[in-house]
Motif scaffolding. Structure first.
Motif, PDB file in Angstrom:
ATOM      1  N   ASN A  58      35.690  82.999  84.396  1.00  0.00           N
ATOM      2  CA  ASN A  58      36.680  82.534  85.363  1.00  0.00           C
ATOM      3  C   ASN A  58      37.415  83.748  85.901  1.00  0.00           C
ATOM      4  O   ASN A  58      37.767  84.654  85.144  1.00  0.00           O
ATOM      5  N   GLU A  60      39.461  83.629  89.540  1.00  0.00           N
ATOM      6  CA  GLU A  60      40.631  83.160  90.297  1.00  0.00           C
ATOM      7  C   GLU A  60      41.423  84.311  90.923  1.00  0.00           C
ATOM      8  O   GLU A  60      42.624  84.427  90.734  1.00  0.00           O
ATOM      9  N   ARG A  65      36.424  82.460  92.765  1.00  0.00           N
ATOM     10  CA  ARG A  65      36.828  81.531  91.702  1.00  0.00           C
ATOM     11  C   ARG A  65      36.295  81.948  90.340  1.00  0.00           C
ATOM     12  O   ARG A  65      37.028  82.027  89.369  1.00  0.00           O
ATOM     13  N   SER A  66      34.966  82.173  90.288  1.00  0.00           N
ATOM     14  CA  SER A  66      34.329  82.449  89.001  1.00  0.00           C
ATOM     15  C   SER A  66      32.986  83.121  89.233  1.00  0.00           C
ATOM     16  O   SER A  66      32.516  83.224  90.369  1.00  0.00           O
TER      17      SER A  66
END
Length: 89
Positions: A58, A60, A65-66
């Motif tokens: 992850n 963010e 986002r990932s």
């Protein structure tokens, strides 16, 4: 065989940088492609394993986002999952 040993992400001036650490330098940049929906950028590393000890990170940060790092046989695909499609180099 080569191995992906590290994945670092940094955001600077609105740009997100992804840096991979590999056991051996790459002779040529890995082939890549993008998908608009869902927004993703993928890189294929031939002759390379995933030594990160995980398949998902992850992130963010910015539009990133990932990341999925998936090994299949003697190659590993890095997929960057985005909020929206963004230019990359």
């Amino acid at each position: 065989a080569n191995q992906i040993e590290g994945l670092e992400v940094a955001e600077q001036g609105g740009t997100v940088y992804v840096r991979l650490t590999l056991r051996e330098p790459l002779a040529v940049p890995p082939p890549s492609f993008s998908v608009a929906n869902p927004a993703r950028i993928a890189f294929d590393f031939a002759g390379t394993g995933n030594a990160l000890g995980r398949n998902l990170q992850n992130i963010e940060q910015g539009d990133l986002r990932s990341a999925n790092i998936v090994q299949a046989g003697d190659r590993t695909r890095l997929v960057l999952n985005l909020v929206k499609m963004s230019p990359y180099e």
